[in-house]
Design an enzyme around this catalytic site. Structure first.
Site, PDB file in Angstrom:
ATOM      1  N   GLY A  89       2.889   3.975  13.603  1.00  0.00           N
ATOM      2  CA  GLY A  89       3.830   2.962  14.119  1.00  0.00           C
ATOM      3  C   GLY A  89       3.189   2.072  15.284  1.00  0.00           C
ATOM      4  O   GLY A  89       3.267   1.137  15.336  1.00  0.00           O
ATOM      5  N   GLY A 134       6.782   5.558   8.481  1.00  0.00           N
ATOM      6  CA  GLY A 134       5.567   6.794   8.840  1.00  0.00           C
ATOM      7  C   GLY A 134       5.748   7.194  10.214  1.00  0.00           C
ATOM      8  O   GLY A 134       6.785   7.004  10.841  1.00  0.00           O
ATOM      9  N   CYS A 177      12.637  11.664   7.050  1.00  0.00           N
ATOM     10  CA  CYS A 177      12.689  11.300   8.328  1.00  0.00           C
ATOM     11  C   CYS A 177      14.150  11.431   8.780  1.00  0.00           C
ATOM     12  O   CYS A 177      14.540  11.701  10.013  1.00  0.00           O
ATOM     13  CB  CYS A 177      12.308   9.928   8.605  1.00  0.00           C
ATOM     14  SG  CYS A 177      12.655   8.615   7.386  1.00  0.00           S
ATOM     15  N   LYS A 235       0.826  -1.193  -0.128  1.00  0.00           N
ATOM     16  CA  LYS A 235       0.056  -0.067  -0.009  1.00  0.00           C
ATOM     17  C   LYS A 235       0.940   1.176  -0.075  1.00  0.00           C
ATOM     18  O   LYS A 235       1.511   1.513   0.809  1.00  0.00           O
ATOM     19  CB  LYS A 235      -0.841   0.021   1.211  1.00  0.00           C
ATOM     20  CG  LYS A 235      -2.021   1.233   1.273  1.00  0.00           C
ATOM     21  CD  LYS A 235      -2.622   1.681   2.549  1.00  0.00           C
ATOM     22  CE  LYS A 235      -1.856   2.683   3.323  1.00  0.00           C
ATOM     23  NZ  LYS A 235      -1.821   3.782   2.645  1.00  0.00           N
TER      24      LYS A 235
HETATM   25  C1  UN1 Z   1      13.389   8.837   4.678  1.00  0.00           C
HETATM   26  O1  UN1 Z   1      13.253   9.879   4.724  1.00  0.00           O
HETATM   27  O2  UN1 Z   1      12.419   7.868   4.839  1.00  0.00           O
HETATM   28  O3  UN1 Z   1      19.214   8.964   3.704  1.00  0.00           O
HETATM   29  C2  UN1 Z   1      14.543   8.032   3.579  1.00  0.00           C
HETATM   30  C3  UN1 Z   1      18.430   9.860   2.862  1.00  0.00           C
HETATM   31  C4  UN1 Z   1      17.458   8.754   1.969  1.00  0.00           C
HETATM   32  C5  UN1 Z   1      16.556   7.992   2.387  1.00  0.00           C
HETATM   33  C6  UN1 Z   1      15.610   8.687   3.262  1.00  0.00           C
HETATM   34  N1  UN1 Z   1      18.560   7.997   1.141  1.00  0.00           N
HETATM   35  O4  UN1 Z   1      17.772  10.714   3.380  1.00  0.00           O
END
Ligand code: UN1
Length: 506
Positions: free
Chosen positions: A242, A237, A293, A185
């Site tokens: 989570g 997410g 993230c 999804k």
């Molecule tokens: C994310 O933000 O979920 O190192 C992944 C990085 C990317 C991956 C980020 N190659 O920021």
């Protein structure tokens, strides 16, 4: 399906789920829309709002396909993943354009996103010949001990929109290489990008039922998490979602991998190369409009270089060109949606109430080409202390909070004084400090003299504390998540041998 690339499509298309090798509407016929966040009048298409019924059909297809897919030799599965990588390479520009249109980050960034998927596919191909187990000496005579890896079954993959192709492939490619089948999804904010990935899967010859696509929002994800035949769930997410997934799925003993929030620190010491550090802050904090993230959201800077760093960041960030990511000169795109814009905007008030200073930005970005999108100015908060909400909460926007410190020890203490622990960075020329940071920063990833973003596909990716639940994506470790170890003992002595007893009989 893919001619709608540059925000110029005239008619609104309706897209489908992909279940058991067939493109189908949802049972209910309900749909939801995806729009361009840089130009909200541009509708990308309608996508099925899938119900528990659709999920059940996808899980049933995956369960059936598992019977034969798990028996295909892993190197053969690897060859199919090689074709997936080749097709992604062929379609890189086309898919990247569509991703930019759907989720906003500039074309050069979406190309990086697709490249990460290509790297993940080729890495998976090589893992087809490396799904190692162990052989270990037995404590008994004429007995052979080993471990082998077995796939788990049907895996539910629930992914985020900010890396709409790369992050799903971090889950999907190791899952299927290992012999599992999947129900995928995509985020409801990037359904078209998810669909284009699945189209590649279909065209590369992945057999029907091995990868199934169900589009939808929270309730669709919930139906995947609740389904008793989904043996493993991988989620990227928010920490809030989570936690809900973890408690529901744990109750039925499913395996769960969670990648969640971050509040990533970059420490800049007085001995750092300040130009390099400035570039790292610009890319780390404002790349992907801060919606990673791994984004740098706390600059922890030594007092001796504080003012200079702030000045340099402002000088550079204020020149960043905001706009539609498919325009050549765009350096920073919009936020993903109205909710994100509201959230980021609300933190301006939080910063003021906490007593921080908005040293740059702080407002929705307007002007030519911006008024129809969710644009926000690159923003810098100064006079931030470690206890302030803007130093502790994930904002997920182009916002950097600057915290001044007096020493390296204080910098480490501030870096660790947080509920999250995904990425981190340290800028210093002092090798002792660099090694102390590697050892002492509580995070899944530490960069020395590089920004907090920039993970490579063949390296383990994940975080500690509230960021994750101990699993890693990427690299070789993700294959531990998607396989179950079986221990095998072969006794060729011809007699009954009792471990722990017969060899130690005194
Ligand atoms: C994310 O933000 O979920 O190192 C992944 C990085 C990317 C991956 C980020 N190659 O920021």
């Amino acid at each position: 399906m893919t001619e709608v690339l540059n925000g110029t499509a005239t008619e609104i298309q309706t897209f489908q789920n992909y279940i058991n090798g067939e493109w189908r509407d949802s049972e209910s016929g309900n749909t939801f829309e995806s729009r361009n966040p840089a130009r909200t009048s541009d509708v990308i298409g309608n996508f099925p709002a899938s119900s528990a019924e659709d999920v059940a059909a996808a899980v049933a297809a995956a369960k059936e396909a598992f019977k034969s897919w798990r028996l295909m030799p892993a190197p053969k599965r690897g060859e199919i993943l090689k074709r997936v990588g080749d097709l992604l390479t062929e379609r890189k520009d086309e898919i990247s354009r569509a991703m930019t249109r759907e989720m906003g980050k500039p074309f050069f960034e979406t190309k990086g996103d697709v490249q990460e998927a290509i790297d993940t596919a080729y890495y998976a191909m090589t893992m087809g010949r490396q799904l190692f187990g162990h052989t270990v000496p037995s404590e008994m005579n004429d007995k052979f001990n080993m471990t082998i890896r077995r796939p788990i079954g049907v895996c539910g993959l629930i992914s985020a929109w900010n890396f709409p192709v790369a992050v799903p492939t971090w889950k999907m490619f190791p899952a299927i290489l290992s012999g599992n089948t999947v129900v995928f999804k995509p985020s409801e904010d990037a359904p078209h990008s998810g669909m284009l990935l699945v189209k590649v899967i279909e065209d590369a010859g992945v057999p029907p039922g091995v990868v199934n696509l169900v589009q939808g929002a929270g309730p669709t994800g919930q139906a995947i998490v609740n389904h008793p035949d989904v043996a493993a769930i991988s989620f990227t997410g928010s920490s809030e979602t989570g936690s809900k997934i973890a408690s529901t799925a744990a109750a039925r003993h499913a395996r769960i991998s969670l990648e969640m929030g971050g509040k990533n620190p970059a420490i800049v010491m007085e001995d750092a190369d300040l130009d390099l550090a400035m570039e790292g802050m610009i890319w780390g904090a404002y790349g992907t409009t801060g919606q990673r993230c791994t984004a740098t959201s706390r600059l922890i800077v030594h007092e001796d270089v504080h003012d200079e760093m702030v000045e340099r960041i402002i000088a550079k960030a204020s020149t960043l060109k905001l706009g539609y990511g498919n325009d050549d000169d765009t350096e920073m795109g919009p936020l993903i949606n109205q909710k994100a814009l509201d959230k980021v905007t609300s933190y301006m008030m939080v910063a003021r109430e906490d007593g921080a200073t908005i040293a740059m930005g702080g407002e929705r970005a307007t002007g030519e080409g911006l008024d129809e999108g969710f644009f926000f100015q690159p923003t810098l908060f100064t006079n931030v202390t470690r206890d302030m909400r803007v130093a502790r909460e994930e904002i997920f926007g182009p916002v950097l909070s600057v915290i001044k410190v007096k020493s390296f020890d204080e910098a480490i203490s501030v870096a660790n004084d947080i509920e999250y622990g995904l990425s981190s960075a340290v800028y210093t020329k002092d090798v002792t400090r660099a090694f102390k940071a590697m050892r002492d920063v509580d995070a899944g990833i530490t960069y020395i003299n590089g920004p907090t973003i920039g993970a490579e596909a063949h390296m383990s990716f994940g975080g500690v504390k509230a960021t994750g639940n101990g699993h890693r994506e990427g690299g070789w470790e993700v294959y531990d998540f998607y396989t179950e170890t079986k221990t095998v003992y072969v006794d060729f002595s011809g007699g009954l041998q009792r471990a722990q007893i017969d060899n130690y009989d005194d």
